[in-house]
Each structure stands twice: as C-alpha cells, then as structure tokens.
Design an enzyme around this catalytic site. Structure first.
Site, PDB file in Angstrom:
ATOM      1  N   SER A  10       0.815  -1.274  -0.179  1.00 28.80           N
ATOM      2  CA  SER A  10       0.089   0.159  -0.206  1.00 28.80           C
ATOM      3  C   SER A  10       0.891   0.924  -0.286  1.00 28.80           C
ATOM      4  O   SER A  10       0.385   2.038  -0.456  1.00 28.80           O
ATOM      5  CB  SER A  10      -0.591   0.222   1.107  1.00 28.80           C
ATOM      6  OG  SER A  10      -0.384   0.825   2.436  1.00 28.80           O
ATOM      7  N   GLY A  11       2.476   1.105  -0.068  1.00 30.68           N
ATOM      8  CA  GLY A  11       2.764   2.607   0.008  1.00 30.68           C
ATOM      9  C   GLY A  11       2.775   3.166  -0.535  1.00 30.68           C
ATOM     10  O   GLY A  11       3.612   2.614  -2.068  1.00 30.68           O
ATOM     11  N   CYS A 150      17.257   6.201  -0.523  1.00 31.59           N
ATOM     12  CA  CYS A 150      17.183   7.609  -1.681  1.00 31.59           C
ATOM     13  C   CYS A 150      19.387   8.049  -2.108  1.00 31.59           C
ATOM     14  O   CYS A 150      19.168   7.886  -2.856  1.00 31.59           O
ATOM     15  CB  CYS A 150      16.207   7.522  -2.180  1.00 31.59           C
ATOM     16  SG  CYS A 150      15.385   9.020  -0.403  1.00 31.59           S
ATOM     17  N   ASN A 319      13.499   9.273  -6.470  1.00 33.67           N
ATOM     18  CA  ASN A 319      13.496   8.535  -4.964  1.00 33.67           C
ATOM     19  C   ASN A 319      12.612   7.049  -4.929  1.00 33.67           C
ATOM     20  O   ASN A 319      13.429   6.525  -4.030  1.00 33.67           O
ATOM     21  CB  ASN A 319      13.114   9.499  -4.026  1.00 33.67           C
ATOM     22  CG  ASN A 319      12.328  10.173  -3.835  1.00 33.67           C
ATOM     23  OD1 ASN A 319      11.498  10.843  -4.771  1.00 33.67           O
ATOM     24  ND2 ASN A 319      11.211   9.964  -2.191  1.00 33.67           N
TER      25      ASN A 319
END
Length: 352
Positions: A10-11, A150, A319
């Site tokens: 879900s992220g 990142c 990122n």
C-alpha cells in the site's frame, strides 16, 4: 517466470514495485502483502494502477509467502523488515529489503540510527548492500539483498569514482540534500500538510541523517580510497518526487576538471543507469531531479572549485525509482542473471 511477492503493497514504493513487476517480461506477481490494507485490491490503493492483477492484499504470513514466491520484495518499515527477513531467509531464493533494517553492517551504528529494528548480527552479515553499479558480481545468486536508501544511492554513486575509481582519500565530505515529500512516505505528519509544506524549504535533518551513516559504513568497507568524515544536512522541498544530493569534497590531492570528468566517464561507461552530465549541456543546469522522474537513472555531475579548494559532485534521481523500487528490480535482474535493464528502460517524464 520468476514468482514475485511484494510486502508493503500500500505504500508509495510498494505501488511503484507493483507497476514495475507487472510490466516486467520475466516476472510474475504472485503475492501482495500488507496489514492495514489486507483485503483491498491494488487499484484501490494506487489510483494509477487501473489493471486487474487478480490479487488482493493479504496479511504477510511467512508460510504462505514461501509457498508462492521465488523472491520477496519488502517495502515495509525497518522493524517489520527485520522480522520478516528472519522468517523468510533460506525459505525463498531471495529476499530484497527496501528498508533500513540491513543497510548498516555494524551493529552499534545500526542501533544508533534504527533502534527499533531489532535484528540478529548473523543475519545482517549475510546481506549484500545492493547498489548494482558498485557491487557487481556480489548480487549474482545472493540470497539476501539490502537496497540502499534514496539519498545514500545518490551520494554513493556521486562519490564512487573518487573513492573506488581514483582511490583518493577524501578528507571531508559535506552533503546538502534536498528531497520531495514522497521521501517521507504516507505517514501523516503536521509538518507535511500542504499549507505548511507547499513552497517550503524545511531543514528536517540539519545536523545529521542516517543515510550519511549508511554511506560511510559502506565506503569504509570498500577500498582503495577512504573518507575521513562525511556529514549531511537534509531539507524537504515542495515538490513530490526527486532529490538532489550536493556533495562538497575536500581532499589534499591535486585535481583538475578534465581529469575528474574523464574519471567519471570511465567509471560509469559500463553502467547504463548512471548518466554523467556536464552542468551546461541542456536548457536547464544539470543535474536536475525533474530530468530523472519516472526513470531508473541517476544523473551525476562533477565540478572543480579551485578557489574553494573543493570538488563539487551533484547527483539527482527519482527517490521512488532509482532510490527504491527501480533499484530493487535492477538488483533482482542481476541476482537472477537477467540483463540489468530488463523492465527498466522507461525514459524520464518532463515537464512534471
């Protein structure tokens, strides 16, 4: 076909993983895991995914995952990744973790920056630090891979030609990092609300950042060059995707711009996803994060400041792609002997 499971579906990184795995010619998505989103379809969670994958999000049960997957991508918070990686190690061919649970090898340094991510030192020692351009053959057949952060990806790729290529001793490295709001994920924080974030340049980590510790930990184990001290200040800016890491390098070595540019071009010639650029080669100064968005590219520029006695290295990337999901798929490709660019040839989208 390689069977792939994604936990943390879900992220933001999870959504990009679903998209990249779905369009990959050699991968088949067989499991989606999550807790609060269990029972929901990917298209409900990620509005851009208007496709029927035949899957709904399930609770992350290790037995179920091991039965249905060859490789598992963990886009979960570090404490969750630390637990799941321990449960899945040696039960699937490969676990690729996108969190910070296993990025820092040293236990004391790890506990300083990730105190809630309890892990066994023995398991941490088995993880390969997965920046594909720098670890090469170590990814082949690796059972456990930790994808760099990142910022750490940008900084490490920016400094590698100096440390690993030229073998320099970098006396001091100061990093100024600026990133968009997606770097903080989907957690609700007052400082990230639109009335406060829009138009802001927010110094959220002005005196230190865990990605700097991660870079230092990796470079300390990677010869021939060395880094004396590496510190970082991080700022949130009002765009959503993309980051720029500005590295100010002080060394006692005698260097000139032409030598530096040749070194960077030579170092990254075999690596398709790092584009060495001149600062004045396009309509806008390079590198600019917006020229990488939606792609797996990292743009790197090296400059020499003789008056300031420093080398300036600028590295920009998306990122969520090269800094997360794209790099994870790139590492997966290399782990299973596929061409590293498979499924990742999309060009940046600009303007955004």
């Amino acid at each position: 076909m390689i069977r792939v499971g994604i936990v943390g579906a879900s992220g933001l990184a999870g959504g990009d993983l679903i998209r990249l795995v779905h369009q990959h010619p050699g991968l088949r998505l067989t499991f989606l895991g999550g807790e609060s989103s269990a029972g929901r379809r990917p298209a409900e969670l990620h509005p851009g995914l208007r496709v029927d994958l035949g899957l709904t999000v399930e609770r992350a049960d290790a037995d179920r995952i091991a039965e249905r997957c060859d490789v598992v991508l963990l886009a979960t918070p570090a404490p969750v990744s630390a637990r799941l990686a321990g449960e899945l190690a040696d039960r699937v061919a490969c676990v690729i973790d996108l969190s910070g649970a296993f990025r820092i090898r040293g236990q004391e340094l790890h506990e300083r920056w990730y105190p809630k991510a309890e892990r066994s030192a023995g398991l941490a020692d088995r993880f390969v630090y997965g920046v594909p351009e720098l670890v090469g053959d170590a990814l082949k057949d690796a059972p456990l891979i930790s994808v760099p952060g990142c910022y750490a990806t940008a900084i490490t790729l920016g400094l590698a030609p100096l440390v690993l290529g030229l073998g320099l001793h970098l006396r001091t490295v100061l990093v100024d990092g600026k990133s968009g709001s997606s770097g903080g994920g989907l957690q609700l924080r007052t400082a990230d609300l639109h009335p406060l974030r829009n138009g802001a340049i927010a110094p959220y980590a002005p005196t230190g950042h865990r990605h700097a510790a991660e870079v230092g930990d990796f470079l300390e184990r990677s010869k021939p060059g060395t880094v004396g001290s590496l510190t970082m200040s991080a700022y949130g800016v009002s765009h959503v995707r993309g980051l720029l890491a500005s590295c100010y390098v002080f060394t006692d070595e005698e260097l000139d711009l032409r030598e530096l540019q040749r070194a960077y071009l030579r170092f990254y010639r075999p690596h398709p996803f790092v584009r060495v650029r001149r600062s004045d080669e396009t309509l806008i100064p390079m590198p600019d994060p917006q020229a990488t968005l939606g792609s797996n590219y990292c743009d790197v520029t090296v400059l020499h400041d003789p008056d300031g006695g420093r080398v300036v290295v600028l590295a920009a990337l998306d990122n969520l792609i090269k800094g997360a999901a794209g790099q994870a798929v790139q590492a997966l490709n290399m782990r299973f002997g596929l061409p590293e660019e498979t499924g990742l040839t999309m060009q940046p989208v600009m303007p955004v």
